[in-house]
Design an enzyme around this catalytic site. Structure first.
Site, PDB file in Angstrom:
ATOM      1  N   LYS A 196       0.869  -1.182   0.000  1.00  0.00           N
ATOM      2  CA  LYS A 196       0.000   0.000   0.000  1.00  0.00           C
ATOM      3  C   LYS A 196       0.904   1.230   0.000  1.00  0.00           C
ATOM      4  CE  LYS A 196      -3.480   2.445   2.669  1.00  0.00           C
ATOM      5  NZ  LYS A 196      -4.449   2.363   3.771  1.00  0.00           N
ATOM      6  N   ARG A 206     -10.532   9.984   2.561  1.00  0.00           N
ATOM      7  CA  ARG A 206     -10.287  10.628   3.854  1.00  0.00           C
ATOM      8  C   ARG A 206     -11.338  11.688   4.142  1.00  0.00           C
ATOM      9  NH1 ARG A 206      -3.672  11.112   3.403  1.00  0.00           N
ATOM     10  NH2 ARG A 206      -3.296   8.860   3.313  1.00  0.00           N
ATOM     11  N   LYS A 223       1.549   9.868   5.587  1.00  0.00           N
ATOM     12  CA  LYS A 223       1.717   8.495   6.091  1.00  0.00           C
ATOM     13  C   LYS A 223       2.980   7.843   5.532  1.00  0.00           C
ATOM     14  CE  LYS A 223      -3.246   7.899   6.990  1.00  0.00           C
ATOM     15  NZ  LYS A 223      -4.424   6.998   6.883  1.00  0.00           N
ATOM     16  N   LYS A 254      -2.375  -1.473  -3.703  1.00  0.00           N
ATOM     17  CA  LYS A 254      -3.198  -0.272  -3.620  1.00  0.00           C
ATOM     18  C   LYS A 254      -2.334   0.962  -3.739  1.00  0.00           C
ATOM     19  CE  LYS A 254      -6.133   1.878  -0.199  1.00  0.00           C
ATOM     20  NZ  LYS A 254      -6.647   1.758   1.130  1.00  0.00           N
ATOM     21  N   SER A 280     -10.405   5.678  -4.080  1.00  0.00           N
ATOM     22  CA  SER A 280     -11.355   6.796  -4.167  1.00  0.00           C
ATOM     23  C   SER A 280     -10.942   7.864  -5.182  1.00  0.00           C
ATOM     24  CB  SER A 280     -11.540   7.419  -2.780  1.00  0.00           C
ATOM     25  OG  SER A 280     -10.296   7.863  -2.270  1.00  0.00           O
TER      26      SER A 280
END
Ligand code: PBG
Length: 330
Positions: A196, A206, A223, A254, A280
């Site tokens: 990821k 988010r 992150k 991802k 998304s």
């Protein structure tokens, strides 16, 4: 001119094209992500994700019935919890009566054959909007793993078929597997978000969950210390091999569309089922172009998802799952 090879011979009509087709997209391949909120009969829109809603549990159950009827047999659940339930330990994540636990139970009670895959990570429950516990200004790997294991057991107890850790802590698959085994949830599977990447394409998600990293003092705003660097490809294999050793049942890459090189590389060397998350931001880009009249919605959806499958994805998480199921049915 004599041309011995004319590739267009096999493209002359749809019958021939379908005869030699290498990849077939099916509703069986699709998983629908869903956002759950507290309340009754509630359905909230998400501006950056047209046609996607946050739903209260009762409406989520109704939606699951519809999805199952359309042939979608798996849902991936996320919760948006009230601010006052958030802390640094993510303890709401393993609350037996928590929103996620109640959602899983209600869906399994009404649509028992629906495969329910709740997300595991701290971000919806964290005051800092991070996937782990913050210690000394850093996201602490090992104390987070203990919490993730508690979440996994609690979600299994609620009836989850497969738990889906999306947090990217090192060693969490092994620790979650051990906790599930010790608590006799031997048949609950782990779908690990193995590779990821720290990606800008998670933005709309988010805002859907209000889970973006918060701007607080010296807490990291991104992150990047635990999710992967998008400049790297070989590193994805290191992540995947580790999760396989630790007992993952399904692995996931991802984001999806901008990362199909990673999907195809991992597919070459790994025999486990491979998930791909059409995230998304990918969905938002497509819908924005469609709303401007710049792309054909139906064609673009089916092409994108088919290309993910062609690259090697077996299981596709996509916000377009329901639309695709309707299109594939026609
Ligand atoms: C968080 C999580 C994220 C997504 C799934 N689980 C966002 C993040 O890592 O910040 C993103 C999904 C999407 O964008 O559709 N654990």
């Amino acid at each position: 001119m004599i041309l011995f090879s004319r590739n267009r011979r096999l493209r002359t009509n749809e019958s021939i094209r379908s005869l030699i087709r290498e990849t077939r997209l099916s509703t069986d391949d699709l998983v629908m992500p869903m956002f759950i909120i507290e309340g009754k009969n509630k359905k909230e829109t998400i501006p950056s994700m047209p046609y996607i809603f946050r739903r209260s549990i009762d409406l989520a159950v109704e939606e699951c019935k519809e999805l199952y009827h359309l042939g979608i047999k798996a849902v991936n659940l996320y919760t948006k919890v009230p601010e006052e339930l958030k802390d640094n330990t993510g303890k709401e994540g393993w609350n037996r009566d928590g929103l996620m636990q109640r959602a899983i139970k209600s869906i399994k009670d009404s649509v028992p054959d629906m495969v329910v895959m709740p997300d595991i990570a701290l971000d919806p429950y964290s005051i800092f909007g991070h996937d782990g516990i913050i210690k000394n200004g850093k996201i602490d790997n090992d104390s987070t793993n203990i919490v993730l294991a508690k979440m996994a057991v609690s979600l299994a107890e609620a009836g989850a078929d497969i738990v889906a850790p999306s947090d990217m802590m090192d060693g969490r698959v092994g620790i979650i597997r051990e906790a599930l085994e010790k608590n006799h949830y031997t048949e609950v599977g782990i779908l690990s978000y193995s590779a990821k990447y720290a990606s800008s394409f998670y933005g709309p998600f988010r805002s859907a969950l209000d889970s973006a990293p918060k701007e607080i003092n010296d807490i990291p705003r991104d992150k990047k210390t635990y999710q992967m660097d998008y400049h790297n490809s070989r590193e994805a294999l290191t992540e995947v091999y580790r999760d396989v050793e630790e007992g993952a049942d399904i692995i996931m890459i991802k984001p999806g569309l901008p990362y199909l090189d990673i999907v195809s590389k991992v597919r070459e060397v790994i025999d486990l089922p491979l998930g791909v998350y059409n995230v998304s931001g990918e969905y938002a880009m497509l819908k924005a172009a469609v709303q401007n009249g710049w792309l054909d919605n139906d064609l673009a959806i089916i092409e994108s998802l088919t290309c993910i499958k062609r690259a090697g994805g077996d299981i596709i998480f996509t916000y377009a799952a329901k639309e695709a199921a309707l299109l594939l049915d026609n």
